[in-house]
Write a protein that holds these residues in place. Structure first.
Motif, mmCIF file in Angstrom:
data_model
loop_
_atom_site.group_PDB
_atom_site.id
_atom_site.type_symbol
_atom_site.label_atom_id
_atom_site.label_comp_id
_atom_site.label_asym_id
_atom_site.label_seq_id
_atom_site.Cartn_x
_atom_site.Cartn_y
_atom_site.Cartn_z
ATOM 1 N N ILE A 50 -14.536 -8.480 13.798
ATOM 2 C CA ILE A 50 -13.910 -9.358 14.589
ATOM 3 C C ILE A 50 -12.035 -9.122 15.615
ATOM 4 O O ILE A 50 -11.713 -9.290 15.974
ATOM 5 N N CYS A 52 -9.860 -6.309 15.230
ATOM 6 C CA CYS A 52 -8.409 -7.072 15.059
ATOM 7 C C CYS A 52 -7.310 -5.360 15.167
ATOM 8 O O CYS A 52 -6.382 -5.616 15.349
ATOM 9 N N GLU A 61 -1.603 5.947 11.292
ATOM 10 C CA GLU A 61 -0.663 6.067 10.229
ATOM 11 C C GLU A 61 -1.379 6.992 9.215
ATOM 12 O O GLU A 61 -0.203 7.743 8.836
ATOM 13 N N GLU A 62 -2.404 6.731 8.894
ATOM 14 C CA GLU A 62 -2.991 7.727 7.774
ATOM 15 C C GLU A 62 -2.702 9.682 8.093
ATOM 16 O O GLU A 62 -2.721 9.806 6.958
ATOM 17 N N ARG A 181 -9.015 12.480 1.814
ATOM 18 C CA ARG A 181 -9.913 10.971 1.055
ATOM 19 C C ARG A 181 -10.785 10.773 -0.059
ATOM 20 O O ARG A 181 -10.484 10.783 -0.099
ATOM 21 N N GLU A 192 -10.767 1.174 4.400
ATOM 22 C CA GLU A 192 -10.356 0.548 3.367
ATOM 23 C C GLU A 192 -9.347 -0.582 3.901
ATOM 24 O O GLU A 192 -9.325 -1.847 3.642
ATOM 25 N N VAL A 193 -8.960 -0.323 4.961
ATOM 26 C CA VAL A 193 -8.023 -2.000 5.806
ATOM 27 C C VAL A 193 -9.197 -3.139 6.234
ATOM 28 O O VAL A 193 -8.784 -4.021 6.148
ATOM 29 N N PRO A 195 -10.912 -6.174 6.829
ATOM 30 C CA PRO A 195 -10.638 -6.996 6.526
ATOM 31 C C PRO A 195 -12.111 -7.511 6.714
ATOM 32 O O PRO A 195 -12.340 -8.963 5.629
ATOM 33 N N ALA B 54 -2.211 8.350 2.670
ATOM 34 C CA ALA B 54 -1.105 7.571 2.771
ATOM 35 C C ALA B 54 -1.400 6.446 2.843
ATOM 36 O O ALA B 54 0.197 5.696 1.966
ATOM 37 N N PHE B 55 -2.924 5.758 2.239
ATOM 38 C CA PHE B 55 -3.026 4.675 1.823
ATOM 39 C C PHE B 55 -3.410 4.768 0.872
ATOM 40 O O PHE B 55 -4.686 5.102 0.294
ATOM 41 N N ALA B 56 -3.202 4.180 -0.315
ATOM 42 C CA ALA B 56 -3.709 4.154 -2.077
ATOM 43 C C ALA B 56 -4.054 3.896 -2.246
ATOM 44 O O ALA B 56 -5.093 4.390 -3.165
ATOM 45 N N GLY B 57 -4.919 2.793 -1.654
ATOM 46 C CA GLY B 57 -6.465 1.897 -2.290
ATOM 47 C C GLY B 57 -6.658 1.226 -2.698
ATOM 48 O O GLY B 57 -5.161 0.596 -3.835
ATOM 49 N N HIS B 58 -7.437 -0.378 -3.140
ATOM 50 C CA HIS B 58 -7.233 -1.087 -3.085
ATOM 51 C C HIS B 58 -6.632 -1.240 -5.388
ATOM 52 O O HIS B 58 -6.179 -2.129 -5.359
ATOM 53 N N VAL B 79 -12.127 -10.079 -0.056
ATOM 54 C CA VAL B 79 -12.611 -9.688 0.647
ATOM 55 C C VAL B 79 -11.088 -8.320 1.687
ATOM 56 O O VAL B 79 -11.534 -7.514 1.860
ATOM 57 N N VAL B 80 -10.208 -8.761 1.730
ATOM 58 C CA VAL B 80 -8.899 -8.156 2.308
ATOM 59 C C VAL B 80 -8.633 -7.546 1.500
ATOM 60 O O VAL B 80 -7.911 -7.610 0.439
ATOM 61 N N ALA B 81 -8.226 -5.787 1.969
ATOM 62 C CA ALA B 81 -7.652 -5.190 0.496
ATOM 63 C C ALA B 81 -6.559 -5.141 1.411
ATOM 64 O O ALA B 81 -5.892 -5.697 2.575
ATOM 65 N N GLU B 83 -4.296 -3.311 1.661
ATOM 66 C CA GLU B 83 -3.013 -2.370 2.889
ATOM 67 C C GLU B 83 -3.444 -2.894 4.566
ATOM 68 O O GLU B 83 -2.600 -2.732 4.802
ATOM 69 N N SER B 84 -4.063 -4.129 3.996
ATOM 70 C CA SER B 84 -4.455 -4.247 5.165
ATOM 71 C C SER B 84 -3.885 -5.288 6.115
ATOM 72 O O SER B 84 -3.593 -5.345 7.213
ATOM 73 N N ALA B 88 0.138 1.138 4.548
ATOM 74 C CA ALA B 88 0.759 2.414 4.007
ATOM 75 C C ALA B 88 1.264 1.907 3.265
ATOM 76 O O ALA B 88 2.771 2.045 3.491
ATOM 77 N N ARG B 112 -3.250 -12.078 14.889
ATOM 78 C CA ARG B 112 -4.401 -10.091 15.032
ATOM 79 C C ARG B 112 -5.844 -10.739 14.523
ATOM 80 O O ARG B 112 -6.570 -10.433 14.906
ATOM 81 N N CYS B 113 -6.253 -11.236 13.587
ATOM 82 C CA CYS B 113 -7.091 -11.271 12.947
ATOM 83 C C CYS B 113 -7.759 -12.776 12.741
ATOM 84 O O CYS B 113 -9.048 -13.058 13.546
#
Lengths: 243, 160
Positions: A50, A52, A61-62, A181, A192-193, A195, B54-58, B79-81, B83-84, B88, B112-113
């Motif tokens: 999409i 985004c 960031e990571e 990771r 991970e992010v 959506p 930096a991102f811990a994970g779901h 379905v959206v994590a 940290e999305s 982070a 944004r989405c």
């Protein structure tokens, strides 16, 4: 100078110790992670993207990516009905803040996320004169910052434009597939992010990875297949106009 | 027979010293793990792998915030994590007391989405935010973890 028994006795152990020091070498790896048991790649499902920009922001960031540079980015394609061979591609700020609203501009429109393809036969690693960039045994192309001279050969060699010179360190930089990771059992920051699940990390050596079922049942493509780079980022639903 | 054997010995010593010097120099300048897996420094793999995340994970979020995850399960945002949207949070996960996530601005974040764009997949819920909410923050009506409004459909003219 005579080589006396005393001198020889002093020299020999020194030489042996030095040689042992050369031959040794301790590999450092995550304790439960075995390099030979993985073969990493990624799946990108274009019809799900999409645009985004979450992946671009998360990557920055990571991985502390400098402003204005991108390890991953999103392109918006606009293919007019009468100009399939000449698509219009835009990527404002790499898609980091999403895309300005388009309501209807006709033709075909879609987003294409891009990143390093972690090629099995990568051109970038072949041109590095000092061994600063390399493909790991688990199929990830990495840069050894402490070895990179910043000569930019690899930046020119990459057919996908995935490399840049970090302005702070003056060394080559690229997507590491979040190696820090994935070796800890996490997925990449971008996956991970995401959506919508448009990006999915894939371990091609893991028989339980859903990638195998997906590859069997879908028609996937890689970018620039004619360059025979052995790219491992697989694109589902990719239009022929994508460069 | 070996009348001038001293010359040979001298030469041998010079060669031996040169070899030892080379071995010591090589040991000093070439990293130990160079060539372990290929023409590169093998230890670099471990160094890159040992960077902090930096991102811990779901899964990490889920260990504490089960209530939010249960809310999400009722709607499409499952379905959206986390940290999305929240960014982070590995530092927050390491020290939940002192590191708190920032408050989010839904007017920016949701758009944004969900802002209309013809390049987005047709089935994806999109709105032109200017027409849809007249500048109101999205969470005035929608609950972000479970965004579908069950009762007041008429207020948004049936749009998602």
């Amino acid at each position: 100078m005579d080589i006396t028994r005393r001198r020889l006795l002093v020299l020999l152990p020194a030489a042996v110790a030095a040689w042992k020091y050369v031959l040794a070498g301790t590999p450092e790896a995550s304790p439960n992670y075995k390099l030979t048991e993985h073969w990493w790649g990624m799946l990108i499902d274009i019809p799900k993207c999409i645009g985004c920009g979450s992946c671009v922001r998360a990557c920055a960031e990571e991985n502390d990516v400098p402003e204005g540079y991108y390890r991953t980015w999103i392109e918006r394609y606009h293919v007019a009905d009468w100009r399939i061979e000449r698509p219009e591609v835009e990527s404002p700020d790499g898609g980091k803040q999403g895309f300005p609203p388009h309501v209807d501009d006709g033709g075909k429109n879609f987003f294409v996320p891009k990143l390093c393809n972690h090629c099995a036969e990568s051109p970038c690693t072949q041109v590095c004169p000092v061994g600063a960039t390399f493909a790991t045994p688990d199929g990830v192309v990495l840069v050894d910052k402490s070895y990179c001279l910043g000569c930019r050969y690899c930046v020119q060699a990459c057919p996908y434009g995935c490399r840049f010179i970090n302005p702070k360190s003056n060394t080559a930089e690229k997507c590491s597939l979040c190696y820090h990771r994935i070796t800890k059992g996490l997925t990449t920051a971008c996956c991970e992010v995401c959506p919508t699940g448009a990006r999915q990390l894939a371990d091609l050596k893991n028989p339980k990875d859903p990638i195998h079922e997906f590859l069997r049942t879908h028609t996937v493509q890689v970018l620039k297949p004619h360059m025979a780079t052995g790219a491992k980022v697989f694109y589902n639903g990719m239009d022929g106009s994508v460069r | 027979m070996f009348k001038d054997i001293e010359h040979l010995i001298r030469l041998a010593v010079v060669i031996a010293v040169a070899v030892v010097a080379f071995v010591i120099l090589r040991a000093a300048v070439v990293p130990l793990s160079f060539g372990q897996y290929g023409h590169y420094r093998g230890a670099a793999i471990g160094e890159i792998a040992s960077r902090p995340v930096a991102f811990a994970g779901h899964d990490t979020c889920e260990t504490c915030h089960t209530d939010v995850v249960n809310q999400k399960k009722l709607g499409k945002h499952i379905v959206v994590a986390c940290e999305s949207c929240h960014g982070a949070q590995a530092m927050h996960a390491d020290d939940p007391g002192s590191v708190q996530p920032r408050k989010l601005d839904t007017a920016v974040l949701c758009a944004r989405c969900h802002e209309t764009n013809s390049a987005k997949p047709k089935g994806f819920p999109q709105v032109a935010t200017a027409d849809h909410s007249a500048g109101l923050a999205c969470d005035t009506c929608h609950q972000p973890h479970r965004p579908k409004i069950e009762t007041a459909k008429s207020e948004t003219e049936g749009k998602k």
